[in-house]
Design an enzyme around this catalytic site. Structure first.
Site, PDB file in Angstrom:
ATOM      1  N   ASP A 134       0.822  -1.220   0.000  1.00 49.57           N
ATOM      2  CA  ASP A 134       0.000   0.000   0.000  1.00 49.57           C
ATOM      3  C   ASP A 134       0.852   1.264   0.000  1.00 49.57           C
ATOM      4  OD1 ASP A 134      -2.356  -1.641   0.312  1.00 49.57           O
ATOM      5  OD2 ASP A 134      -1.846  -1.798   2.437  1.00 49.57           O
TER       6      ASP A 134
ATOM      7  N   LYS B 206       2.739   2.155  -5.014  1.00 49.54           N
ATOM      8  CA  LYS B 206       3.544   1.669  -6.148  1.00 49.54           C
ATOM      9  C   LYS B 206       2.847   1.884  -7.482  1.00 49.54           C
ATOM     10  CE  LYS B 206       3.798  -2.461  -4.397  1.00 49.54           C
ATOM     11  NZ  LYS B 206       3.162  -2.165  -3.101  1.00 49.54           N
TER      12      LYS B 206
ATOM     13  N   LYS C 137       0.992   4.335  -8.588  1.00 52.04           N
ATOM     14  CA  LYS C 137       1.258   5.674  -9.121  1.00 52.04           C
ATOM     15  C   LYS C 137       2.695   5.789  -9.626  1.00 52.04           C
ATOM     16  CE  LYS C 137       1.685  10.518  -8.019  1.00 52.04           C
ATOM     17  NZ  LYS C 137       1.691  11.594  -7.026  1.00 52.04           N
TER      18      LYS C 137
ATOM     19  N   GLY D   9      -3.947  -4.017  -4.896  1.00 49.94           N
ATOM     20  CA  GLY D   9      -4.759  -3.007  -5.553  1.00 49.94           C
ATOM     21  C   GLY D   9      -3.927  -1.775  -5.811  1.00 49.94           C
ATOM     22  N   HIS D  10      -3.551  -1.548  -7.069  1.00 54.49           N
ATOM     23  CA  HIS D  10      -2.735  -0.390  -7.419  1.00 54.49           C
ATOM     24  C   HIS D  10      -3.633   0.702  -7.983  1.00 54.49           C
ATOM     25  CE1 HIS D  10       1.202  -2.942  -7.758  1.00 54.49           C
ATOM     26  NE2 HIS D  10       0.717  -2.864  -6.551  1.00 54.49           N
TER      27      HIS D  10
ATOM     28  N   GLN E 128       2.161  -6.081  -3.119  1.00 54.08           N
ATOM     29  CA  GLN E 128       2.450  -6.119  -1.680  1.00 54.08           C
ATOM     30  C   GLN E 128       3.736  -5.320  -1.361  1.00 54.08           C
ATOM     31  OE1 GLN E 128       1.754  -9.590  -3.051  1.00 54.08           O
ATOM     32  NE2 GLN E 128      -0.343  -8.953  -2.827  1.00 54.08           N
TER      33      GLN E 128
ATOM     34  N   ALA F 292      -7.516  -0.708  -1.132  1.00 52.89           N
ATOM     35  CA  ALA F 292      -8.051  -0.528  -2.481  1.00 52.89           C
ATOM     36  C   ALA F 292      -8.773  -1.772  -2.969  1.00 52.89           C
ATOM     37  CB  ALA F 292      -6.907  -0.181  -3.445  1.00 52.89           C
TER      38      ALA F 292
ATOM     39  N   THR G  85     -10.014  -4.421  -0.630  1.00 51.25           N
ATOM     40  CA  THR G  85     -11.030  -4.895   0.319  1.00 51.25           C
ATOM     41  C   THR G  85     -11.822  -3.784   0.982  1.00 51.25           C
ATOM     42  OG1 THR G  85      -9.477  -4.823   2.173  1.00 51.25           O
ATOM     43  CG2 THR G  85      -9.544  -6.868   0.875  1.00 51.25           C
ATOM     44  N   GLY G  86     -11.298  -2.571   0.975  1.00 57.40           N
ATOM     45  CA  GLY G  86     -11.949  -1.479   1.691  1.00 57.40           C
ATOM     46  C   GLY G  86     -11.682  -1.491   3.189  1.00 57.40           C
TER      47      GLY G  86
ATOM     48  N   LYS H  97       2.946  10.221  -0.226  1.00 59.43           N
ATOM     49  CA  LYS H  97       1.997  10.722   0.771  1.00 59.43           C
ATOM     50  C   LYS H  97       2.625  11.659   1.796  1.00 59.43           C
ATOM     51  CE  LYS H  97      -1.836   7.561   0.347  1.00 59.43           C
ATOM     52  NZ  LYS H  97      -2.951   6.941   1.061  1.00 59.43           N
ATOM     53  N   LEU H  98       3.633  12.420   1.381  1.00 57.91           N
ATOM     54  CA  LEU H  98       4.193  13.416   2.289  1.00 57.91           C
ATOM     55  C   LEU H  98       3.123  14.426   2.702  1.00 57.91           C
ATOM     56  CD1 LEU H  98       6.917  14.471   3.563  1.00 57.91           C
ATOM     57  CD2 LEU H  98       6.945  16.106   1.658  1.00 57.91           C
ATOM     58  N   ASP H  99       2.222  14.750   1.775  1.00 60.51           N
ATOM     59  CA  ASP H  99       1.188  15.752   2.042  1.00 60.51           C
ATOM     60  C   ASP H  99       0.246  15.353   3.177  1.00 60.51           C
ATOM     61  OD1 ASP H  99       0.529  13.796  -0.093  1.00 60.51           O
ATOM     62  OD2 ASP H  99      -1.465  14.682   0.033  1.00 60.51           O
TER      63      ASP H  99
END
Length: 422
Positions: free
Chosen positions: A13, A16, A18, A40-41, A221, A296, A298-299, A328-330
């Site tokens: 998660d 990768k 992106k 889930g990408h 993964q 992404a 399984t929710g 995800k620095l933001d």
């Protein structure tokens, strides 16, 4: 490039999809080397978020050859649905896609027995997609591959043997009425659909590299879920590390030129298992909402924590990372204080290594280093100098500690929301 492996440096998660999508702009061939539809990408295409489970993340670039390697396990129903969904959105996926004849199949009985196994005391928190049992059959040499879709005698005989064994082992599984012949016949439409896509992935990639074309190998993964190098037994069933790249597509290790590791600016994991830097519930909930940390595939809500340097050092070593991308620095923009585990305390001793034992890891307590937060938006930054000074300090400390250059930083889900190193 010419041959680059992209690998997750945490528990998956990491974003990768992106990064592979971005690197695919410079690649000619993108090949997926392990995992199944448990991955889930997420990639943004024409303003819409698409989640790719089996199809390589380079599929959204016109003209890119995208290959599913021998190391992947394929759920026929999910591959059909995924390709159909892409084509409904104007992506000519079938025209670009190739599938290894040696890739193993996830069959209905894998789903049935996994549902029973995960309902008992030995549950490890899988996605329930049948991946683990498909890989178990592969290792036991009882699996069925894409190639067997075109060999009725072999498929039916092996399938019936598998069903007989699983009925004994998992009497509570819903396997009544299943048979090799019925399953083979039910897969006939998929076999006809996939036949034109079947290829020798190894041969294609060797030819591409010999012709000077650029190849990108995409994993699913992350390192800490690798069967050998992850937090066993709370791991996936395949080689998620970079070494699994050439293995999962039929290349030798000497062809790999570069290994790009992807890590979040913090840490998450899904499922059971030790997680030394996991946040208290209220703090985790804040980060989860800020980062939209839900699976992404399984929710499921992800467990959230601060960055873990011993885990990242482990990922750098076992993958041979040559550069790092931080995503995800933001998400950390609103935090006044940011913590990183620079080591652990275990049994009264300070350590910097990542324990192989899940029990030992569960007993580790983080030794924290604290950074001042930047408390301002980073989403508009596109160059290193445009990041707040506190963000640069945080990233440059990570870089020094790991001994691997940070080549880029993601500050949003959109394709262009990326800070490149000047």
């Amino acid at each position: 490039m010419p041959c680059t492996v992209v690998v997750g440096a945490q528990w998956g998660d990491e974003g990768k999809g992106k990064i592979v999508d971005a690197l695919s702009a410079e690649a000619d061939v993108v090949a997926r080397y392990q995992g199944g539809p448990n991955a889930g990408h997420s990639v943004i295409h024409r303003g819409e978020t698409l989640v790719l489970h089996l199809v390589p993340s380079g599929i959204l670039h016109p003209g890119r050859r995208c290959l599913i390697g021998n190391g992947v396990v394929i759920d026929p129903e999910r591959l059909l649905a995924e390709v159909g969904g892409l084509e409904a959105r104007g992506v000519p996926a079938r025209r670009q896609l190739g599938v290894s004849a040696a890739a193993h199949l996830i069959l209905p009985y894998h789903h049935a027995v996994e549902a029973v196994a995960e309902s008992g005391p030995g549950a490890i928190g899988t996605t329930g997609r049948g991946i683990g049992f498909a890989y178990r059959d592969k290792a036991a040499r009882t699996g069925l591959r894409v190639a067997e879709l075109f060999d009725r005698e072999t498929f039916v005989a092996q399938c019936d043997r598998n069903l007989e064994r699983l009925r004994r082992e998992f009497p509570a599984a819903d396997l009544a009425g299943s048979s090799g012949a019925a399953l083979f016949d039910s897969l006939a439409p998929f076999a006809a659909w996939v036949a034109p896509l079947v290829t020798d992935v190894s041969e294609e990639l060797h030819a591409a590299l010999a012709a000077g074309r650029r190849v990108l190998l995409e994993g699913a993964q992350g390192t800490l879920l690798d069967l050998d190098h992850g937090t066993y037994p709370f791991v996936t069933s395949s080689a998620a590390c970079a070494a699994g790249g050439p293995l999962g597509v039929g290349l030798g290790p000497t062809v790999v030129d570069e290994v790009v590791g992807v890590t979040k600016a913090y840490t998450t994991r899904v499922g059971h298992g030790p997680f030394p830097t996991e946040m208290p519930q209220a703090e985790a909930a804040r980060l989860r909402e800020a980062g939209e940390e839900y699976g992404a595939t399984t929710g499921r809500p992800r467990r959230c924590g601060w960055l873990d340097l011993p885990a990242l050092r482990h990922a750098v070593r076992v993958n041979g990372l040559t550069r790092l991308v931080v995503t995800k620095l933001d998400v950390l923009d609103g935090f006044g204080e940011i913590r990183v585990a620079e080591g652990y305390e275990l049994a009264g001793r300070s350590i910097t290594r990542f324990p192989a034992s899940a029990r030992e890891l569960g007993e580790c307590r983080p030794i924290w280093r604290t950074f001042a937060g930047w408390r301002c938006a980073t989403a508009a930054a596109r160059h290193w100098a445009e990041l707040p000074a506190q963000a640069r300090e945080y990233l440059e400390w990570i870089e020094r500690e790991l001994g691997v250059p940070i080549a880029g930083v993601s500050v949003g889900a959109e394709r262009d929301a990326e800070v490149r190193r000047d």
